[in-house]
Enzyme design. Structure first.
Site, PDB file in Angstrom:
ATOM      1  N   SER A  54      -4.045  -0.341  14.168  1.00  0.00           N
ATOM      2  CA  SER A  54      -4.894   0.841  14.284  1.00  0.00           C
ATOM      3  C   SER A  54      -5.388   0.937  15.723  1.00  0.00           C
ATOM      4  O   SER A  54      -5.568  -0.080  16.393  1.00  0.00           O
ATOM      5  CB  SER A  54      -6.109   0.708  13.356  1.00  0.00           C
ATOM      6  OG  SER A  54      -7.066   1.700  13.670  1.00  0.00           O
ATOM      7  N   TYR A  67     -13.012  -4.456  10.461  1.00  0.00           N
ATOM      8  CA  TYR A  67     -11.719  -3.748  10.445  1.00  0.00           C
ATOM      9  C   TYR A  67     -10.970  -3.930  11.775  1.00  0.00           C
ATOM     10  O   TYR A  67      -9.776  -4.247  11.796  1.00  0.00           O
ATOM     11  CB  TYR A  67     -12.001  -2.266  10.170  1.00  0.00           C
ATOM     12  CG  TYR A  67     -10.788  -1.368  10.121  1.00  0.00           C
ATOM     13  CD1 TYR A  67      -9.994  -1.300   8.975  1.00  0.00           C
ATOM     14  CD2 TYR A  67     -10.447  -0.571  11.206  1.00  0.00           C
ATOM     15  CE1 TYR A  67      -8.897  -0.460   8.919  1.00  0.00           C
ATOM     16  CE2 TYR A  67      -9.353   0.276  11.157  1.00  0.00           C
ATOM     17  CZ  TYR A  67      -8.584   0.327  10.008  1.00  0.00           C
ATOM     18  OH  TYR A  67      -7.491   1.162   9.962  1.00  0.00           O
ATOM     19  N   SER A  91       1.316   3.397  -2.446  1.00  0.00           N
ATOM     20  CA  SER A  91       0.966   4.409  -3.456  1.00  0.00           C
ATOM     21  C   SER A  91       0.368   5.682  -2.874  1.00  0.00           C
ATOM     22  O   SER A  91       0.401   6.727  -3.502  1.00  0.00           O
ATOM     23  CB  SER A  91      -0.042   3.802  -4.448  1.00  0.00           C
ATOM     24  OG  SER A  91      -1.097   3.190  -3.728  1.00  0.00           O
ATOM     25  N   ARG A  92      -0.216   5.558  -1.667  1.00  0.00           N
ATOM     26  CA  ARG A  92      -0.974   6.708  -1.144  1.00  0.00           C
ATOM     27  C   ARG A  92      -0.824   6.784   0.368  1.00  0.00           C
ATOM     28  O   ARG A  92      -0.373   5.838   1.022  1.00  0.00           O
ATOM     29  CB  ARG A  92      -2.468   6.535  -1.449  1.00  0.00           C
ATOM     30  CG  ARG A  92      -2.800   6.627  -2.894  1.00  0.00           C
ATOM     31  CD  ARG A  92      -4.304   6.611  -3.122  1.00  0.00           C
ATOM     32  NE  ARG A  92      -4.875   5.278  -3.001  1.00  0.00           N
ATOM     33  CZ  ARG A  92      -5.892   4.977  -2.202  1.00  0.00           C
ATOM     34  NH1 ARG A  92      -6.450   5.907  -1.450  1.00  0.00           N
ATOM     35  NH2 ARG A  92      -6.360   3.750  -2.146  1.00  0.00           N
ATOM     36  N   GLY A 106       0.831  -1.218   0.000  1.00  0.00           N
ATOM     37  CA  GLY A 106       0.000   0.000   0.000  1.00  0.00           C
ATOM     38  C   GLY A 106       0.856   1.255   0.000  1.00  0.00           C
ATOM     39  O   GLY A 106       0.571   2.211   0.709  1.00  0.00           O
TER      40      GLY A 106
HETATM   41  P1  NAP Z   1      -5.322   4.734   2.122  1.00  0.00           P
HETATM   42  O1  NAP Z   1      -4.936   6.159   1.946  1.00  0.00           O
HETATM   43  O2  NAP Z   1      -6.726   4.316   1.852  1.00  0.00           O
HETATM   44  O3  NAP Z   1      -4.320   3.838   1.250  1.00  0.00           O
HETATM   45  C1  NAP Z   1      -4.480   2.437   1.228  1.00  0.00           C
HETATM   46  C2  NAP Z   1      -3.320   1.808   0.520  1.00  0.00           C
HETATM   47  O4  NAP Z   1      -3.499   0.378   0.533  1.00  0.00           O
HETATM   48  C3  NAP Z   1      -3.237   2.213  -0.940  1.00  0.00           C
HETATM   49  O5  NAP Z   1      -1.873   2.269  -1.306  1.00  0.00           O
HETATM   50  C4  NAP Z   1      -3.933   1.045  -1.657  1.00  0.00           C
HETATM   51  O6  NAP Z   1      -3.501   0.868  -2.989  1.00  0.00           O
HETATM   52  C5  NAP Z   1      -3.453  -0.104  -0.808  1.00  0.00           C
HETATM   53  N1  NAP Z   1      -4.315  -1.293  -0.954  1.00  0.00           N
HETATM   54  C6  NAP Z   1      -5.638  -1.381  -0.707  1.00  0.00           C
HETATM   55  N2  NAP Z   1      -6.072  -2.638  -0.965  1.00  0.00           N
HETATM   56  C7  NAP Z   1      -4.993  -3.336  -1.396  1.00  0.00           C
HETATM   57  C8  NAP Z   1      -4.797  -4.669  -1.836  1.00  0.00           C
HETATM   58  N3  NAP Z   1      -5.808  -5.552  -1.904  1.00  0.00           N
HETATM   59  N4  NAP Z   1      -3.551  -5.052  -2.218  1.00  0.00           N
HETATM   60  C9  NAP Z   1      -2.520  -4.166  -2.186  1.00  0.00           C
HETATM   61  N5  NAP Z   1      -2.643  -2.896  -1.771  1.00  0.00           N
HETATM   62  C10 NAP Z   1      -3.870  -2.486  -1.385  1.00  0.00           C
HETATM   63  O7  NAP Z   1      -5.025   4.233   3.612  1.00  0.00           O
HETATM   64  P2  NAP Z   1      -4.152   4.895   4.784  1.00  0.00           P
HETATM   65  O8  NAP Z   1      -5.020   5.768   5.575  1.00  0.00           O
HETATM   66  O9  NAP Z   1      -2.856   5.373   4.236  1.00  0.00           O
HETATM   67  O10 NAP Z   1      -3.912   3.585   5.665  1.00  0.00           O
HETATM   68  C11 NAP Z   1      -2.714   2.827   5.638  1.00  0.00           C
HETATM   69  C12 NAP Z   1      -2.771   1.828   6.777  1.00  0.00           C
HETATM   70  O11 NAP Z   1      -2.914   2.532   8.008  1.00  0.00           O
HETATM   71  C13 NAP Z   1      -3.969   0.880   6.710  1.00  0.00           C
HETATM   72  O12 NAP Z   1      -3.612  -0.403   7.139  1.00  0.00           O
HETATM   73  C14 NAP Z   1      -4.950   1.494   7.666  1.00  0.00           C
HETATM   74  O13 NAP Z   1      -5.841   0.530   8.188  1.00  0.00           O
HETATM   75  C15 NAP Z   1      -4.023   2.032   8.729  1.00  0.00           C
HETATM   76  N6  NAP Z   1      -4.607   3.099   9.545  1.00  0.00           N
HETATM   77  C16 NAP Z   1      -5.057   4.251   8.973  1.00  0.00           C
HETATM   78  C17 NAP Z   1      -5.625   5.229   9.785  1.00  0.00           C
HETATM   79  C18 NAP Z   1      -6.133   6.535   9.235  1.00  0.00           C
HETATM   80  O14 NAP Z   1      -6.777   7.288   9.991  1.00  0.00           O
HETATM   81  N7  NAP Z   1      -5.872   6.876   7.988  1.00  0.00           N
HETATM   82  C19 NAP Z   1      -5.739   5.006  11.158  1.00  0.00           C
HETATM   83  C20 NAP Z   1      -5.274   3.829  11.702  1.00  0.00           C
HETATM   84  C21 NAP Z   1      -4.706   2.869  10.874  1.00  0.00           C
HETATM   85  P3  NAP Z   1      -4.197   1.717  -4.213  1.00  0.00           P
HETATM   86  O15 NAP Z   1      -3.674   3.126  -4.052  1.00  0.00           O
HETATM   87  O16 NAP Z   1      -3.685   1.061  -5.427  1.00  0.00           O
HETATM   88  O17 NAP Z   1      -5.666   1.634  -4.013  1.00  0.00           O
END
Ligand code: NAP
Length: 249
Positions: free
Chosen positions: A144, A157, A15-16, A13
């Protein structure tokens, strides 16, 4: 020499959001970066461009759904052909499909477990033996706060994020004498695409519940990951480092 020069990190993950910031933080520390993503071609290629041109490390993006074990095996073969041995793994990719449990379908449950739990199984399973052979490795799982506290509408989740903490502790015990550390980073609310869809009123409520009064930035999660990947964390294993502005203590 930077502290991660000569090492390769694999970031799911990448990319973003948080994953992108992790790729940049590890590259700033000198690591070459193999990043994985599932759909966002342009964003993944932008990250690779930044890593190569600005940070001067080797970098490549791999488009693969991490919930698919066969594709993950093939991807890791490609990664090792190009980069050699991977000794830093960040299990970051994650998705949410929120609904209160009475409305949650089996498909929503399975999809989230597939990416958030089976994904780390597939990738860790493919990379761990190499780290053990090397006698050095770092596995960092992005959990998380919800996995520590539970959260309304997130049964699927939070079960994956609590599961990742249990996985972290068990794996840490199993490989502690092999030179491999395994830790979890547990973000609170962080400003990425995952949280950008929250209505403003809900965002305001959330910010009031955070002692620091604001959401985290992806870079604030990434710097913690870079610390756990580096030599200064050599005696830390099986831990959960919470990065949440004090929201859960
Ligand atoms: P995000 O912006 O939605 O980015 C998700 C990333 O995961 C993207 O790079 C996406 O790829 C990739 N992804 C999704 N499904 C996938 C799959 N089946 N195979 C390979 N890659 C996949 O999420 P984020 O907020 O950065 O979160 C990153 C991590 O932190 C996650 O595990 C999330 O649960 C955790 N987290 C986030 C928060 C928050 O508040 N943001 C809080 C606690 C924990 P594409 O770009 O190609 O779609």
């Amino acid at each position: 020499m930077k502290e991660l020069s000569g090492k390769t990190a694999f970031v799911t993950g990448g990319s973003r959001g948080i994953g992108r910031a992790i790729c940049i933080a590890l590259a700033e520390a000198g690591a070459d970066i193999a990043l994985n993503y599932s759909a966002a071609d342009d964003q993944a290629h932008d990250v690779v461009k930044h890593l190569k041109e600005k940070l001067k490390v080797k970098a490549q993006a791999y488009k693969t759904d991490i919930s698919d074990e066969t594709s993950v095996r093939a991807m890791i073969e490609e990664v090792e052909k190009r980069f050699g041995r991977v000794t830093i793994l960040v299990n970051n990719a994650g998705i949410n499909r929120d609904k209160s449990f009475v409305r949650m379908t089996r498909a929503m449950w399975d999809e989230v477990l597939g990416v958030n739990l089976n994904g780390p199984f597939n990738v860790t399973n493919a990379l761990l033996s190499g780290m053990i052979e090397e006698g050095w490795g770092r596995v960092i799982n992005i959990s998380s706060m919800g996995g520590q506290t539970g959260n309304f509408g997130q049964a699927n989740y939070t079960v994956t994020k609590g599961g990742l903490i249990a996985f972290t502790m068990t794996l840490a015990r199993e490989v502690a004498r092999k030179g491999v550390t395994v830790n979890a980073v547990s973000p609170g609310y962080t400003a990425t695409d995952m949280t950008s869809g929250m209505p403003d009123a809900v965002k305001d409520q959330v910010q009031q519940m955070i002692p620091m009064g604001r959401m985290g930035e992806p870079e604030e999660i990434a710097s913690t990951v870079a610390f756990l990947a580096g030599p200064k964390s050599s005696y830390i294993t099986g831990q959960v480092l919470s990065v949440n502005g004090g929201m859960y203590m």
